[in-house]
Write an enzyme that holds these catalytic residues in place. Structure first.
Site, short mmCIF file in Angstrom:
data_model
loop_
_atom_site.label_atom_id
_atom_site.label_comp_id
_atom_site.label_asym_id
_atom_site.label_seq_id
_atom_site.Cartn_x
_atom_site.Cartn_y
_atom_site.Cartn_z
CB CYS A 111 -0.95 0.00 1.19
SG CYS A 111 -1.96 -1.48 1.23
CG HIS A 247 -3.43 3.24 1.92
ND1 HIS A 247 -3.92 2.81 0.70
CD2 HIS A 247 -3.48 2.16 2.75
CE1 HIS A 247 -4.24 1.53 0.80
NE2 HIS A 247 -3.98 1.12 2.02
CG ASN A 277 -6.76 -1.06 1.04
OD1 ASN A 277 -5.98 -0.72 0.15
ND2 ASN A 277 -6.35 -1.48 2.23
N1 COA Z 1 -19.11 -9.44 7.68
C1 COA Z 1 -19.69 -9.79 8.85
N2 COA Z 1 -18.99 -10.19 9.91
C2 COA Z 1 -17.64 -10.22 9.80
C3 COA Z 1 -16.98 -9.89 8.61
C4 COA Z 1 -17.77 -9.48 7.51
N3 COA Z 1 -17.25 -9.13 6.33
N4 COA Z 1 -15.65 -10.03 8.79
C5 COA Z 1 -15.48 -10.45 10.04
N5 COA Z 1 -16.67 -10.57 10.66
C6 COA Z 1 -16.95 -10.98 12.03
C7 COA Z 1 -15.84 -11.83 12.62
O1 COA Z 1 -16.03 -13.17 12.26
C8 COA Z 1 -16.03 -11.58 14.09
O2 COA Z 1 -17.08 -12.39 14.55
P1 COA Z 1 -17.04 -13.09 16.00
O3 COA Z 1 -16.95 -11.95 16.96
O4 COA Z 1 -18.30 -13.83 16.02
O5 COA Z 1 -15.80 -13.93 15.98
C9 COA Z 1 -16.52 -10.13 14.17
O6 COA Z 1 -17.00 -9.81 12.86
C10 COA Z 1 -15.45 -9.15 14.58
O7 COA Z 1 -14.29 -9.43 13.82
P2 COA Z 1 -12.98 -8.63 14.05
O8 COA Z 1 -11.95 -9.08 13.07
O9 COA Z 1 -12.62 -8.62 15.50
O10 COA Z 1 -13.46 -7.17 13.64
P3 COA Z 1 -12.77 -5.78 13.90
O11 COA Z 1 -13.64 -4.96 14.76
O12 COA Z 1 -11.31 -5.90 14.25
O13 COA Z 1 -12.82 -5.14 12.45
C11 COA Z 1 -11.48 -4.75 10.51
C12 COA Z 1 -12.16 -5.77 11.38
C13 COA Z 1 -10.76 -5.48 9.41
C14 COA Z 1 -12.56 -3.84 9.91
C15 COA Z 1 -10.50 -3.91 11.37
O14 COA Z 1 -9.66 -4.76 12.13
C16 COA Z 1 -9.64 -3.02 10.52
O15 COA Z 1 -10.12 -2.10 9.92
N6 COA Z 1 -8.33 -3.26 10.49
C17 COA Z 1 -7.43 -2.56 9.59
C18 COA Z 1 -7.38 -3.33 8.31
C19 COA Z 1 -6.78 -2.56 7.18
O16 COA Z 1 -7.11 -1.42 6.98
N7 COA Z 1 -5.90 -3.22 6.44
C20 COA Z 1 -5.26 -2.71 5.29
C21 COA Z 1 -4.21 -1.75 5.68
S1 COA Z 1 -3.24 -1.36 4.32
#
Ligand code: COA
Length: 320
Positions: A111, A247, A277
């Site tokens: 990225c 980004h 993204n």
């Molecule tokens: N739809 C519905 N539910 C989803 C899902 C989706 N697309 N993806 C994951 N879940 C569920 C998970 O299974 C989990 O369920 P559980 O609690 O029953 O186990 C729940 O949602 C929470 O998952 P979690 O991974 O803890 O969510 P989070 O609050 O950390 O949010 C992101 C996830 C990815 C949105 C967040 O971590 C984030 O934005 N991280 C940065 C990622 C990023 O920007 N990466 C690129 C950088 S270059």
């Protein structure tokens, strides 16, 4: 001498895939995706490729800059999803646009790819080697997503952005970049499996793996620090900056960076709502969008910042 962006272009695939479309093929919802990320839709390739989008973005940037492909000395594409291992996407662009005199190669900084490409071109300019360059960020991320992993595939999109650079009196005022390979496995994707007779072929999936929370923590601490560093180096403060073009990973990361810098979110233009993204493509596509909307005027100060897998990050403050 400074490196100035004198034209921008971008190209997105034709097909729009909304969060509701995704909810028909996996267990997710518009509410989950948009409330956690700000993403409402993304474009995914059908017939387009990383090279075809890059070529179109490059042509549009050259037209915007009123520069002929013959005048380009250097082409650098930031990408992790070139169509071929070799030739590079940059070489494909060179051939298609007829930039016969250019040197062309890709950089892999995920990225941060566009930012690393920009800085590399800047270093060539400062060394007096080249004067006119085309830098791109381009990805077909949909091909490295595990479409059975709803926690990653909903976040990403495909597309390409380009900028024409020229050695001029003003342009990049300060630059910061960094890498932290020790944390590389929090956002990773394996390359091809080894098929040689000595290697017992591992069954690893060649798709993207991400520890979302670790990536989030990295982004919200490293990005404000990197931005403060370039502002200090340029002798500027956040009040002097017209736009922060970051980004486009997640609206929450952008809101957190704005809060930490004590800057209004209004100064952070957004494309992630309709693009998702696009890794290396995010910054140049966003820059092209705000340029084409007429939001950029000569003399404005803009911060660009990319961050992501590697881990890597790069920020620049530029005078438009
Ligand atoms: N739809 C519905 N539910 C989803 C899902 C989706 N697309 N993806 C994951 N879940 C569920 C998970 O299974 C989990 O369920 P559980 O609690 O029953 O186990 C729940 O949602 C929470 O998952 P979690 O991974 O803890 O969510 P989070 O609050 O950390 O949010 C992101 C996830 C990815 C949105 C967040 O971590 C984030 O934005 N991280 C940065 C990622 C990023 O920007 N990466 C690129 C950088 S270059």
């Amino acid at each position: 001498m400074r490196t100035r962006i004198i034209g921008t272009g971008s190209c997105l695939p034709e097909t729009v895939v909304t969060n509701d479309d995704l909810s028909k093929i996996m267990d997710t919802s518009d509410e989950w995706i948009s409330s956690r990320t700000g993403i409402r839709e993304r474009r995914l390739v059908k017939d387009e490729t990383t090279a075809s989008m890059s070529i179109e973005a490059a042509r549009r940037a050259l037209e915007d800059a009123k520069v002929s492909a013959q005048d380009i000395d250097l082409i650098i594409v930031g990408t992790i999803t070139g169509d071929y291992v070799t030739p590079s996407t940059a070489c494909e662009v060179q051939a298609a646009i007829g930039a016969d005199k250019a040197v062309a190669f890709d950089v892999n900084a995920a990225c941060s790819g566009f930012m690393f490409a920009l800085h590399t071109a800047d270093a060539y300019f400062k060394a007096g080697i080249y004067k006119t360059a085309l830098v791109l960020g381009a990805e077909t991320l949909s091909k490295i997503m595990d479409w059975n992993d709803r926690s990653t595939c909903v976040l990403f999109g495909d597309g390409a952005g380009a900028a024409v650079l020229r050695a001029e009196e003003t342009g990049i005022l300060a630059y910061d970049q960094g890498s932290d390979g020790a944390k590389g496995m929090v956002l990773a994707c394996k390359n091809r499996l080894n098929n040689n007779p000595l290697v017992q072929n591992p069954k690893d999936l060649q798709y993207t793996y991400m520890d979302g929370q670790e990536v989030y923590k990295f982004a919200v601490t490293t990005v404000p620090a990197s931005i403060n560093k370039v502002l200090n180096e340029a002798g500027l403060s956040v009040e002097d900056i017209d736009y922060f073009a970051l980004h486009q990973a997640n609206i929450r990361i952008i809101q957190s960076v704005a809060k930490r810098l004590k800057v209004s979110e209004d100064k952070f233009p957004i494309s992630l709502d309709h693009c998702g993204n696009i890794s290396a493509g995010s910054v140049p596509i966003l820059l092209d969008e705000i340029n084409k909307k007429g939001m950029l005027k000569p003399g404005m100060k803009i911060v660009l910042s990319g961050f992501g897998a590697g881990l890597t990050w790069g920020s620049a403050v530029i005078e438009w």
